[in-house]
Scaffold this motif. Structure first.
Motif, PDB file in Angstrom:
ATOM      1  N   ALA A  50       0.963  -1.017  -0.037  1.00  0.00           N
ATOM      2  CA  ALA A  50      -0.025   0.037   0.133  1.00  0.00           C
ATOM      3  C   ALA A  50       0.951   1.549  -0.009  1.00  0.00           C
ATOM      4  CB  ALA A  50      -1.536   0.380   1.319  1.00  0.00           C
ATOM      5  N   ASN A  51       0.038   2.402  -0.376  1.00  0.00           N
ATOM      6  CA  ASN A  51       0.890   3.259  -0.161  1.00  0.00           C
ATOM      7  C   ASN A  51       0.625   3.936   1.185  1.00  0.00           C
ATOM      8  OD1 ASN A  51       2.311   3.038  -2.701  1.00  0.00           O
ATOM      9  ND2 ASN A  51       0.677   4.123  -3.658  1.00  0.00           N
ATOM     10  N   LEU A  52       0.888   4.693   2.123  1.00  0.00           N
ATOM     11  CA  LEU A  52       0.593   4.821   3.415  1.00  0.00           C
ATOM     12  C   LEU A  52       1.410   6.084   3.953  1.00  0.00           C
ATOM     13  CD1 LEU A  52       1.532   1.790   5.745  1.00  0.00           C
ATOM     14  CD2 LEU A  52      -0.890   2.692   4.865  1.00  0.00           C
ATOM     15  N   THR A  53       0.096   6.886   4.345  1.00  0.00           N
ATOM     16  CA  THR A  53       0.676   8.391   4.679  1.00  0.00           C
ATOM     17  C   THR A  53       0.493   9.211   6.532  1.00  0.00           C
ATOM     18  OG1 THR A  53      -0.081   9.725   2.667  1.00  0.00           O
ATOM     19  CG2 THR A  53       0.021  10.955   4.407  1.00  0.00           C
ATOM     20  N   VAL A  54       1.984   9.113   6.907  1.00  0.00           N
ATOM     21  CA  VAL A  54       1.818   8.684   8.067  1.00  0.00           C
ATOM     22  C   VAL A  54       2.409   9.659   8.826  1.00  0.00           C
ATOM     23  CG1 VAL A  54       3.425   7.319  10.129  1.00  0.00           C
ATOM     24  CG2 VAL A  54       2.617   6.685   7.906  1.00  0.00           C
ATOM     25  N   LEU A  55       1.255  10.933   9.509  1.00  0.00           N
ATOM     26  CA  LEU A  55       1.708  12.085  10.180  1.00  0.00           C
ATOM     27  C   LEU A  55       2.440  11.835  11.803  1.00  0.00           C
ATOM     28  CD1 LEU A  55      -2.364  13.250   9.626  1.00  0.00           C
ATOM     29  CD2 LEU A  55      -0.500  13.205   7.849  1.00  0.00           C
ATOM     30  N   ALA A  56       3.317  12.125  11.636  1.00  0.00           N
ATOM     31  CA  ALA A  56       4.612  12.393  12.615  1.00  0.00           C
ATOM     32  C   ALA A  56       5.405  13.045  13.319  1.00  0.00           C
ATOM     33  CB  ALA A  56       5.383  11.403  11.845  1.00  0.00           C
ATOM     34  N   ALA A  57       5.172  13.557  14.485  1.00  0.00           N
ATOM     35  CA  ALA A  57       5.645  14.250  15.132  1.00  0.00           C
ATOM     36  C   ALA A  57       6.862  15.011  14.506  1.00  0.00           C
ATOM     37  CB  ALA A  57       5.862  13.871  16.142  1.00  0.00           C
ATOM     38  N   ALA A  58       7.642  16.545  14.399  1.00  0.00           N
ATOM     39  CA  ALA A  58       8.664  16.764  14.387  1.00  0.00           C
ATOM     40  C   ALA A  58       9.762  15.825  14.463  1.00  0.00           C
ATOM     41  CB  ALA A  58       8.696  18.514  14.070  1.00  0.00           C
ATOM     42  N   SER A  59       9.262  15.259  15.586  1.00  0.00           N
ATOM     43  CA  SER A  59      11.010  15.751  16.723  1.00  0.00           C
ATOM     44  C   SER A  59      11.339  13.368  16.204  1.00  0.00           C
ATOM     45  CB  SER A  59      10.775  14.715  17.884  1.00  0.00           C
ATOM     46  OG  SER A  59       9.483  14.821  18.471  1.00  0.00           O
ATOM     47  N   LEU A  60      10.759  13.327  15.335  1.00  0.00           N
ATOM     48  CA  LEU A  60      10.523  11.475  14.562  1.00  0.00           C
ATOM     49  C   LEU A  60      11.548  12.085  12.600  1.00  0.00           C
ATOM     50  CD1 LEU A  60       7.275   9.945  15.969  1.00  0.00           C
ATOM     51  CD2 LEU A  60       9.912   9.923  16.896  1.00  0.00           C
ATOM     52  N   THR A  61      11.968  12.753  12.525  1.00  0.00           N
ATOM     53  CA  THR A  61      11.632  13.236  11.305  1.00  0.00           C
ATOM     54  C   THR A  61      12.780  12.156  10.959  1.00  0.00           C
ATOM     55  OG1 THR A  61      11.388  15.778  11.503  1.00  0.00           O
ATOM     56  CG2 THR A  61      12.635  15.232   9.707  1.00  0.00           C
ATOM     57  N   SER A  83       4.905  12.868   6.771  1.00  0.00           N
ATOM     58  CA  SER A  83       4.391  14.479   6.831  1.00  0.00           C
ATOM     59  C   SER A  83       4.771  14.954   8.433  1.00  0.00           C
ATOM     60  CB  SER A  83       2.713  14.823   6.607  1.00  0.00           C
ATOM     61  OG  SER A  83       2.423  15.803   7.278  1.00  0.00           O
ATOM     62  N   PHE A  84       5.579  15.818   8.514  1.00  0.00           N
ATOM     63  CA  PHE A  84       6.262  15.838   9.982  1.00  0.00           C
ATOM     64  C   PHE A  84       5.991  17.520  10.119  1.00  0.00           C
ATOM     65  CE2 PHE A  84       9.385  12.792   8.073  1.00  0.00           C
ATOM     66  CZ  PHE A  84       9.336  11.722   9.120  1.00  0.00           C
ATOM     67  N   ALA A  85       5.609  17.245  11.170  1.00  0.00           N
ATOM     68  CA  ALA A  85       5.258  19.014  11.780  1.00  0.00           C
ATOM     69  C   ALA A  85       4.612  18.552  13.736  1.00  0.00           C
ATOM     70  CB  ALA A  85       3.768  19.195  11.403  1.00  0.00           C
ATOM     71  N   SER A  98      -7.861  15.337   6.472  1.00  0.00           N
ATOM     72  CA  SER A  98      -6.657  15.138   5.980  1.00  0.00           C
ATOM     73  C   SER A  98      -6.775  13.929   5.215  1.00  0.00           C
ATOM     74  CB  SER A  98      -5.517  16.187   6.393  1.00  0.00           C
ATOM     75  OG  SER A  98      -5.912  17.689   6.462  1.00  0.00           O
ATOM     76  N   PRO A  99      -6.576  13.376   4.336  1.00  0.00           N
ATOM     77  CA  PRO A  99      -6.018  11.840   4.001  1.00  0.00           C
ATOM     78  C   PRO A  99      -4.714  11.242   4.553  1.00  0.00           C
ATOM     79  CG  PRO A  99      -6.200  13.224   2.295  1.00  0.00           C
ATOM     80  CD  PRO A  99      -6.494  14.586   3.187  1.00  0.00           C
ATOM     81  N   ALA A 100      -5.016  10.893   5.601  1.00  0.00           N
ATOM     82  CA  ALA A 100      -3.419  10.225   5.921  1.00  0.00           C
ATOM     83  C   ALA A 100      -4.197   8.749   6.686  1.00  0.00           C
ATOM     84  CB  ALA A 100      -3.028  10.227   7.098  1.00  0.00           C
ATOM     85  N   ASP A 101      -2.901   8.159   6.803  1.00  0.00           N
ATOM     86  CA  ASP A 101      -3.250   6.378   7.145  1.00  0.00           C
ATOM     87  C   ASP A 101      -2.649   5.885   9.037  1.00  0.00           C
ATOM     88  OD1 ASP A 101      -3.945   4.790   4.870  1.00  0.00           O
ATOM     89  OD2 ASP A 101      -2.606   6.189   4.549  1.00  0.00           O
ATOM     90  N   LYS A 240      -8.055   4.362   3.971  1.00  0.00           N
ATOM     91  CA  LYS A 240      -8.097   2.958   3.133  1.00  0.00           C
ATOM     92  C   LYS A 240      -7.125   1.725   2.948  1.00  0.00           C
ATOM     93  CE  LYS A 240     -10.392   6.400   0.788  1.00  0.00           C
ATOM     94  NZ  LYS A 240     -11.269   6.698   0.809  1.00  0.00           N
ATOM     95  N   ASN A 241      -6.340   2.067   3.709  1.00  0.00           N
ATOM     96  CA  ASN A 241      -5.317   1.113   3.607  1.00  0.00           C
ATOM     97  C   ASN A 241      -5.204   0.600   5.623  1.00  0.00           C
ATOM     98  OD1 ASN A 241      -4.307   1.317   0.993  1.00  0.00           O
ATOM     99  ND2 ASN A 241      -4.568   3.289   1.839  1.00  0.00           N
ATOM    100  N   ALA A 242      -6.140   0.155   5.972  1.00  0.00           N
ATOM    101  CA  ALA A 242      -6.384  -0.218   7.506  1.00  0.00           C
ATOM    102  C   ALA A 242      -5.030  -1.399   7.746  1.00  0.00           C
ATOM    103  CB  ALA A 242      -7.611  -0.058   7.961  1.00  0.00           C
ATOM    104  N   GLU A 243      -5.550  -2.449   6.915  1.00  0.00           N
ATOM    105  CA  GLU A 243      -4.440  -3.655   6.825  1.00  0.00           C
ATOM    106  C   GLU A 243      -2.557  -3.189   6.947  1.00  0.00           C
ATOM    107  OE1 GLU A 243      -3.984  -8.380   5.763  1.00  0.00           O
ATOM    108  OE2 GLU A 243      -5.396  -6.828   5.252  1.00  0.00           O
ATOM    109  N   ALA A 244      -3.149  -2.428   6.177  1.00  0.00           N
ATOM    110  CA  ALA A 244      -1.291  -2.507   6.004  1.00  0.00           C
ATOM    111  C   ALA A 244      -0.979  -1.249   7.093  1.00  0.00           C
ATOM    112  CB  ALA A 244      -1.243  -1.478   4.117  1.00  0.00           C
TER     113      ALA A 244
END
Length: 269
Positions: A50-61, A83-85, A98-101, A240-244
């Motif tokens: 799958a193509n996964l979008t991961v929203l992650a804390a900036a300190s994990l960059t 996507s880091f912020a 916002s679409p993300a997984d 849309k990629n729950a299992e992945a």
């Protein structure tokens, strides 16, 4: 009995069809086997590609870039986009649809704000604060109380940012008043100010200072004066990629994922 030309063509067609039936059956069987988790399905681990979008804390960059490369290598066909912020910004994105997984924040309170939108979070790592100074620590900052010196240009993360909350917590506990020259939207922005010499000191995570050790010095803060940052990770219910997505979150707690996090200076969950 001899057949007419038309009859011969009909007999040939029937014979050809009869021969193709078992071949088609073999092909179907092979396809079924390929979709059962073999390399043809896109992963050697059984997780779907799958193509996964991961929203992650900036300190994990930095660490997530390393983790992402390792995960993609062991899960062919899966692509991770990060996507880091600041955690507060990530929470706002989730709230706005916002679409993300996957969501990974730097504190549990941020994650709790969107609990209706996530699966059950799992703590994947912990972190602690340090004082970041310019290389060589030119202003001789040795402890937290030194940050109260009005001659110092100190930057902190904004109060709504997890690093800002932790900073306020430890400064209040020690009854230290700091007047920052700026309050930044993420801990990485604080680090950037110190790196560029736009600030003399700032409170950042230990792992942030480690990622820039050729540009900044890190002054340790004793455990009894410090705060522990917890990083929860969770799938997003609208994925849309729950299992992945669930497979990636689980991998972060696996021996391979934990080794990458701890090699980068993060503490065990």
């Amino acid at each position: 009995m001899s057949l007419t030309p038309a009859g011969r063509r009909t007999a040939a067609a029937v014979l050809t069809a009869a021969l193709l039936v078992p071949l088609a059956a073999c092909g179907d069987d092979g396809a079924k086997k390929d979709t059962g988790g073999s390399p043809a399905s896109g992963s050697t681990s059984g997780a779907p590609a799958a193509n996964l979008t991961v929203l992650a804390a900036a300190s994990l960059t930095d660490v997530f870039k390393t983790a992402g490369a390792a995960y993609e290598k062991s899960h062919p066909g899966t692509k991770l986009t990060f996507s880091f912020a600041g955690s507060q910004e990530l929470v706002a994105q989730v709230s706005q649809g916002s679409p993300a997984d996957v969501l990974v924040t730097a504190d549990t309170k941020s994650m709790d704000k969107v609990k209706a939108d996530t699966g059950t979070p799992a703590i994947i790592a912990r972190n602690r604060l340090v004082i970041a100074t310019g290389e060589g620590n030119p202003f001789k900052v040795d402890e937290l109380k030194d940050l109260a010196d009005t001659k110092l240009k100190v930057v902190l993360a904004a109060p709504e940012v997890p690093a800002g909350k932790y900073s306020k917590q430890i400064l209040d506990k020690q009854e230290i008043t700091v007047k920052p020259v700026s309050q930044e939207p993420s801990v990485r922005a604080v680090l950037g100010k110190v790196e560029l010499g736009e600030a003399d000191a700032g409170l950042v995570y230990k792992t942030d200072a480690e990622s820039a050790k050729d540009k900044v010095d890190a002054v340790e803060i004793p455990d009894d004066q410090n705060a522990v940052a917890k990083y929860p990770a969770a799938t997003l219910k609208d994925s849309k990629n729950a299992e992945a997505a669930a497979a990636f979150v689980a991998w972060l707690s696996s021996p391979e994922g934990q080794k990458i996090l701890q090699d980068a200076g993060f503490q065990k969950p």
